[in-house]
Design an enzyme around this catalytic site. Structure first.
Site, short mmCIF file in Angstrom:
data_model
loop_
_atom_site.label_atom_id
_atom_site.label_comp_id
_atom_site.label_asym_id
_atom_site.label_seq_id
_atom_site.Cartn_x
_atom_site.Cartn_y
_atom_site.Cartn_z
N HIS A 69 0.85 -1.20 0.00
CA HIS A 69 0.00 0.00 0.00
C HIS A 69 0.89 1.25 0.00
O HIS A 69 0.71 2.15 -0.83
CB HIS A 69 -0.93 -0.01 1.21
CG HIS A 69 -1.59 1.31 1.49
ND1 HIS A 69 -2.55 1.84 0.67
CD2 HIS A 69 -1.41 2.22 2.47
CE1 HIS A 69 -2.95 3.01 1.14
NE2 HIS A 69 -2.26 3.28 2.24
N ASP A 98 6.78 22.20 -26.06
CA ASP A 98 6.79 20.84 -25.52
C ASP A 98 7.83 20.79 -24.40
O ASP A 98 8.42 21.83 -24.05
CB ASP A 98 7.14 19.82 -26.62
CG ASP A 98 6.58 18.44 -26.29
OD1 ASP A 98 6.84 17.95 -25.17
OD2 ASP A 98 5.87 17.86 -27.14
N TRP A 134 6.92 0.06 4.02
CA TRP A 134 7.40 0.82 2.85
C TRP A 134 8.74 1.46 3.15
O TRP A 134 9.45 1.88 2.24
CB TRP A 134 6.37 1.86 2.41
CG TRP A 134 6.47 3.18 3.11
CD1 TRP A 134 5.89 3.49 4.30
CD2 TRP A 134 7.18 4.35 2.69
NE1 TRP A 134 6.21 4.78 4.65
CE2 TRP A 134 7.00 5.35 3.68
CE3 TRP A 134 7.96 4.67 1.58
CZ2 TRP A 134 7.57 6.61 3.59
CZ3 TRP A 134 8.52 5.95 1.50
CH2 TRP A 134 8.31 6.90 2.51
N SER A 162 13.26 6.49 -13.60
CA SER A 162 12.17 7.24 -14.22
C SER A 162 12.04 8.62 -13.58
O SER A 162 11.91 9.63 -14.27
CB SER A 162 10.88 6.43 -14.08
OG SER A 162 9.76 7.27 -14.21
N SER A 163 12.08 8.66 -12.25
CA SER A 163 11.92 9.95 -11.56
C SER A 163 13.07 10.89 -11.89
O SER A 163 12.87 12.09 -12.09
CB SER A 163 11.90 9.75 -10.04
OG SER A 163 10.77 9.05 -9.67
N HIS A 246 12.93 12.01 3.79
CA HIS A 246 12.31 13.25 4.20
C HIS A 246 12.14 14.24 3.05
O HIS A 246 11.03 14.74 2.85
CB HIS A 246 12.94 13.90 5.44
CG HIS A 246 11.95 14.87 5.98
ND1 HIS A 246 10.89 14.47 6.75
CD2 HIS A 246 11.76 16.18 5.73
CE1 HIS A 246 10.09 15.51 6.96
NE2 HIS A 246 10.60 16.56 6.36
N GLU A 248 11.70 13.38 0.19
CA GLU A 248 10.65 12.72 -0.57
C GLU A 248 9.26 13.24 -0.19
O GLU A 248 8.41 13.45 -1.05
CB GLU A 248 10.73 11.20 -0.36
CG GLU A 248 9.54 10.41 -0.84
CD GLU A 248 9.39 10.36 -2.35
OE1 GLU A 248 10.37 10.70 -3.05
OE2 GLU A 248 8.30 10.01 -2.83
N TYR A 250 8.47 16.10 0.77
CA TYR A 250 8.27 17.43 0.18
C TYR A 250 8.18 17.35 -1.33
O TYR A 250 7.52 18.16 -1.97
CB TYR A 250 9.35 18.40 0.65
CG TYR A 250 9.12 18.70 2.11
CD1 TYR A 250 8.09 19.57 2.46
CD2 TYR A 250 9.81 18.05 3.10
CE1 TYR A 250 7.78 19.78 3.79
CE2 TYR A 250 9.51 18.27 4.43
CZ TYR A 250 8.49 19.13 4.77
OH TYR A 250 8.18 19.32 6.08
N SER A 261 -1.95 27.12 -4.95
CA SER A 261 -1.66 28.55 -5.12
C SER A 261 -2.18 29.09 -6.45
O SER A 261 -2.16 30.30 -6.67
CB SER A 261 -0.15 28.80 -5.04
OG SER A 261 0.36 28.26 -3.84
N HIS A 295 14.47 13.09 12.42
CA HIS A 295 13.28 13.17 13.29
C HIS A 295 12.39 11.95 13.10
O HIS A 295 11.43 11.77 13.86
CB HIS A 295 12.51 14.49 13.11
CG HIS A 295 11.83 14.64 11.78
ND1 HIS A 295 11.70 15.85 11.15
CD2 HIS A 295 11.25 13.75 10.96
CE1 HIS A 295 11.06 15.68 10.01
NE2 HIS A 295 10.79 14.41 9.86
N HIS A 296 12.69 11.12 12.11
CA HIS A 296 11.96 9.86 11.98
C HIS A 296 12.59 8.79 12.87
O HIS A 296 12.13 7.66 12.90
CB HIS A 296 12.01 9.37 10.53
CG HIS A 296 11.33 10.30 9.57
ND1 HIS A 296 9.99 10.21 9.28
CD2 HIS A 296 11.78 11.36 8.87
CE1 HIS A 296 9.66 11.17 8.42
NE2 HIS A 296 10.74 11.88 8.15
N THR A 321 5.92 26.95 6.50
CA THR A 321 4.64 26.30 6.23
C THR A 321 3.49 27.18 6.70
O THR A 321 2.48 27.35 6.01
CB THR A 321 4.58 24.92 6.92
OG1 THR A 321 5.79 24.22 6.62
CG2 THR A 321 3.40 24.12 6.44
N LYS A 324 2.79 29.93 4.36
CA LYS A 324 2.00 29.53 3.19
C LYS A 324 0.51 29.51 3.51
O LYS A 324 -0.32 30.01 2.74
CB LYS A 324 2.44 28.14 2.72
CG LYS A 324 3.70 28.18 1.88
CD LYS A 324 4.04 26.81 1.37
CE LYS A 324 5.16 26.87 0.35
NZ LYS A 324 4.70 27.35 -0.97
N ARG A 443 1.52 1.06 15.08
CA ARG A 443 1.13 0.90 13.69
C ARG A 443 1.60 -0.46 13.18
O ARG A 443 2.34 -1.16 13.85
CB ARG A 443 1.73 2.03 12.86
CG ARG A 443 3.24 1.99 12.80
CD ARG A 443 3.83 3.28 12.26
NE ARG A 443 3.73 3.33 10.80
CZ ARG A 443 4.57 4.03 10.02
NH1 ARG A 443 5.54 4.74 10.56
NH2 ARG A 443 4.42 4.05 8.73
#
Ligand SMILES: [Cu+2]
Lengths: 519, 385
Positions: A69, A98, A134, A162-163, A246, A248, A250, A261, A295-296, A321, A324, A443
């Site tokens: 998932h 293009d 994951w 690809s990314s 991390h 990632e 963002y 926006s 922080h993870h 943040t 924003k 979890r």
């Protein structure tokens, strides 16, 4: 030269296309398919968690479901969705004909379906698919992993490639192909957020590739990067993973900031309150995203100095943040607001993402995180940012631009129904997860103690509602494409600004063969 | 306009009051309750500090949230195009933008001060009265009470919930999934240091009420500590995904008065001494068969069947390993069979029990090999490998 030609006919149009709109559409459809796949894994998870006890699946399979998932949603649904949007919209927004590297564009899309076929295929292999979450922490993902982990690694490599190619293309396009007069500080915000996102991608996807390659070496070639028994360090894996992971998050959320926006000013009929500060806030968030990864890992046993550094750096993210969020609301303040579906999703985004931001601030406080870490509180937090953030923004984008893509109007009442059912289902699913998390539910468990039963049942019901509402979305999109009311007005929304609204709807196969002049 | 403002006030205040009543209550029990919505402050000073910090940040978020959402709702209600609102065209205001950057920053500093203090206290693991080595295994915990004289007491702690409860064949008990065969017993009022590590994959030792969560990392020892103020039973779970039975490796801490703890420890030590004595004893076949059968029926029967007929595991009756070379049999019991479901029992049972169950496997179910395995045989085997 200069002769306009339409798309090739038949299936080869899609395989061989180098057109940014075709490739954008491919990305969008692919990501929606992955969204449904990852969503069905989530339905299995929530069905098992509907009641305490094991009813439907065994723990091994449950672990494969939570893992797949997460992987499918992050790498298959959200990231390609925004890459698709970038492909479709960025050339139009900057007045380019293009993407800069159209052949590579074709390639960066077409290696994705095989990558996910391999990934999904692991579920049918002996020993099952990836079952280590994951975040695939070693040594559960190396020494103790099922044999299919090698295919998982291969899949991750391909999607990383690809990314990276997609990101290089976006950077090249934005840097080189803006219409005359479009200076950096005149670029639409979606373009800005994507430019920054693309740099994040180029910086961290190779780190992910490094991490999985080290896993591969540990598994097959006798190295011990992550095995303490051979002189390695399992915690090293987490540092490398989150150095990628991390930024990632963002990568996932910045393009969403971008579209919101655009949408909020359009439906407020008022320019964005602080364009410059939005750009600077995005850039500071991107910078901070590189220095907060641990922080993870507050409970992993870092020295206290490291712990303090990561705590301070993390709390700092609240500042840009917050800027924003204030910016979006101040744009609405004293505007002339209407609430069509894109705006509903954008407001839903602001409200729910703010809640996710608040829980993020709570989680950044290291001592308190000792109680929150690896509980459902975290699960609730990141779904408020990923689902109500990225996916709401994505839904908003589809409603906002679908007329531009197809020349047909979507069904507004069905769109609104989609919003309200999603909003209700989403909150019913994830709000109670804050409670069970705080009360102590870890979890990634297939079964739980009895006191968590009530909220889990609520959560499951909410998830089924949210899941069903996406089918409504799919129906609405297909109905629009096939039989939506035709309408060739260039400007779908009276308050919308930007070059994409100056071409007819649907936008011609080739837009801006002659660059427009931007004042 | 005035009327609208009043309505708005109500709209905002009402949820706030509901929140207050939910989070304001302070009567927290030691265990998670049905419908519990908040963190437990627990029974330690650090736990209370963490809880206070959590509530501080929570209220800052709630108050900011009320402000932000009131502003949002006001904008939505007051500036509707359908009500004829015309849009102003202002944008960019440096003062406002500086304000909404600086104010959050100051709030963050206000939070950082107490957070830093609490964090430093959590990290102060010096001067402990008692050290317990906690080792995570797939999927159980091992506790070892470190003793200055080397008389360590150690044991495994397994989930004691019946399979029937998990698979819904029986009613679930009150402590479903949060109960173990051997709880960790600790004295109240003493600084207890936990040295946390793992034997295989990552685990995380977490008991909310005593405010300890530490990752268990193979090859590394993490430190954490607690000082429990009230006697009681505190329950927790493994908090790091560790494979199939991650959801099935709970933790139960019994905090008792010092005397009770001393008595428990003395009893444990006596038992250990007794085992030491038994180590040198020579058992008869009948003694070993009786003791071995009891162990088999609790530890092996799930996989090998009541009559040794097999199931998840291969049959014991007529098994080539059980009836073959004796070291082969000792080996599979001590080391398990890697890559299969057969666990390594070498660390889970003492040598006396191992010898008994090995003797039983060798002679039970009609295997009748006739030889008796003594504890010293197992001991020698382990030394020799
Ligand atoms: Cu565990």
């Amino acid at each position: 030269m200069g002769e306009h030609h339409g798309p090739a006919k038949g299936i080869s149009r899609w395989f061989l296309t180098t057109n940014h709109k075709d490739i954008g559409a491919l990305y969008l459809w692919f990501s929606f398919a992955m969204f449904l796949l990852g969503g069905s894994f989530a339905m299995i998870i929530r069905a098992e968690l509907f009641q305490p006890g094991l009813q439907l699946v065994e723990p091994e399979f449950f672990n494969q479901m939570t893992t797949m998932h997460g992987l499918v949603m992050v790498f298959g649904a959200i990231m390609p969705a925004f890459v698709g949007l970038a492909n479709y919209m960025i050339p139009m927004m900057i007045g380019a004909p293009d993407m800069a590297l159209p052949r590579m564009n074709n390639w960066s899309f077409w290696i994705l379906p095989p990558a996910f076929t391999i990934l999904a295929g692991t579920l049918f292999m002996e020993g099952g698919g990836p079952n280590f979450g994951w975040t695939f922490y070693a040594p559960l993902s190396t020494t103790y992993a099922p044999p299919s982990v090698t295919f998982f690694i291969f899949g991750v490599h391909i999607m990383g490639l690809s990314s990276i190619m997609g990101a290089i293309n976006i950077i090249a396009t934005i840097v080189n192909m803006r219409a005359p007069g479009m200076t950096y500080m005149k670029m639409p915000l979606f373009v800005w957020t994507w430019l920054i996102t693309a740099f994040l991608l180029v910086a961290v996807m190779p780190v992910l590739a490094g991490a999985v390659t080290m896993m591969l070496m540990d598994i097959h070639f006798g190295t011990s990067f992550f095995s303490a028994a051979g002189g390695g360090d399992p915690v090293l894996f987490q540092h490398i993973f989150w150095f990628f992971g991390h930024p990632e998050v963002y990568i996932i959320i910045l393009p969403a900031f971008g579209v919101v926006s655009h949408i909020i000013p359009a439906f407020s009929r008022k320019p964005l309150f602080g364009y410059d500060s939005m750009v600077y806030a995005t850039a500071s968030i991107a910078f901070l995203s590189f220095i907060v990864w641990a922080h993870h890992m507050y409970t992993v046993g870092m020295p206290v100095a490291g712990e303090l550094f990561f705590m301070y750096a993390t709390t700092l993210i609240a500042v840009p943040t917050a800027a924003k969020v204030f910016n979006w609301i101040t744009t609405m303040f004293r505007g002339s607001l209407s609430f069509e579906t894109p705006m509903l999703f954008a407001i839903g985004f602001v409200v729910l993402f703010t809640i996710g931001g608040f829980t993020g601030l709570m989680l950044s406080i290291a001592p308190a995180d000792f109680q929150y870490h690896d509980t459902y509180f975290v699960v609730a937090h990141f779904h408020y940012t990923m689902v109500a953030g990225a996916i709401f923004a994505m839904s908003a984008s589809v409603y906002y631009w679908i007329h531009k893509w197809t020349g047909r109007r979507y069904n507004e009442s069905m769109g609104k129904a989609h919003f309200w059912i999603s909003f209700l289902g989403f909150n019913l699913t994830f709000f109670p997860q804050h409670f069970v998390g705080l009360a102590g539910m870890p979890r990634r468990i297939p079964d739980y103690a009895l006191q968590f039963a009530d909220f889990n049942m609520m959560s499951s019901i909410g998830a089924f509602i949210y899941g069903a509402s996406q089918l409504l979305f799919l129906y609405n999109v297909i109905a629009t494409i096939r039989s939506g009311k035709k309408d060739d007005t260039a400007k779908t929304w009276d308050g919308a600004e930007g070059l994409e609204w100056e071409v007819p709807s649907p936008a011609p196969y080739h837009t801006f063969s002659v660059p427009p002049q931007v004042k | 306009m005035c009327f609208k403002a009043k309505q708005l006030c109500k709209l905002v205040l009402y949820p706030a009051i509901v929140l207050l009543s939910i989070f304001g209550g302070s009567a927290w029990a030691e265990e998670a309750q049905r419908w519990q919505v908040n963190m437990t402050p627990g029974v330690t000073e650090i736990g209370h500090k963490i809880f206070d910090l959590h509530m501080l940040v929570f209220w800052i978020c709630v108050i900011t949230g009320i402000g932000v959402f009131a502003y949002l709702i006001y904008s939505i209600v007051a500036f509707r195009k359908s009500q004829g609102a015309e849009s102003a065209h202002f944008h960019e205001n440096t003062t406002v933008e500086i304000l909404w950057t600086v104010i959050p920053f100051l709030i963050l500093i206000a939070i950082a001060v107490p957070s830093t203090k609490t964090l430093l206290e959590i990290y102060d693991t010096d001067d402990a009265d008692l050290d317990i080595l906690v080792t995570g295994y797939q999927w159980k915990w091992k506790y070892e009470y470190l003793d200055a004289n080397g008389e360590n007491v150690s044991f495994f702690s397994n989930l004691s919930t019946a399979q029937g409860e998990i698979y819904n064949a029986e009613d679930k008990g009150q402590h479903y999934l949060l109960e173990v065969d051997e709880p960790v017993v600790v004295p109240v009022g003493k600084k207890i240091r936990f040295l946390v590590t793992a034997n295989d994959v990552l685990h995380s030792w977490w008991v909310p009420a005593i405010a300890v969560k530490r990752d268990a990392v193979p090859g590394f020892i993490n430190e954490s500590w607690t000082r429990i103020e009230e006697p009681g039973i505190y329950r927790g779970q493994c908090a790091e995904l560790c494979g199939r039975n991650h959801g099935y490796m709970p933790i139960v801490v019994h905090a008792v008065e010092q005397e009770e703890y001393d008595a428990w420890l003395a009893e444990r030590k006596a038992k250990a001494a007794q085992i030491k004595e038994l180590m040198s004893k020579n058992f008869t076949l009948d003694e070993q068969m009786e003791a071995g059968k009891a162990i088999y029926m609790s530890a092996c029967v799930a996989c090998h069947g009541v009559n040794g007929e097999g199931g998840v595991g291969k049959p014991i009756a007529g098994s080539p390993i059980a009836t073959g070379e004796i070291t082969g049999l000792i080996n599979i019991l001590v080391n398990g069979k890697p890559g299969s479901a057969m666990p390594a029992f070498g660390n889970q049972f003492n040598d006396v029990d191992l010898a008994a169950v090995i003797t039983f496997a060798r002679n039970g179910f009609g295997n009748n090999m006739g030889d008796v395995v003594q504890p010293i045989d197992v001991y020698n085997f382990k030394q020799g490998q």
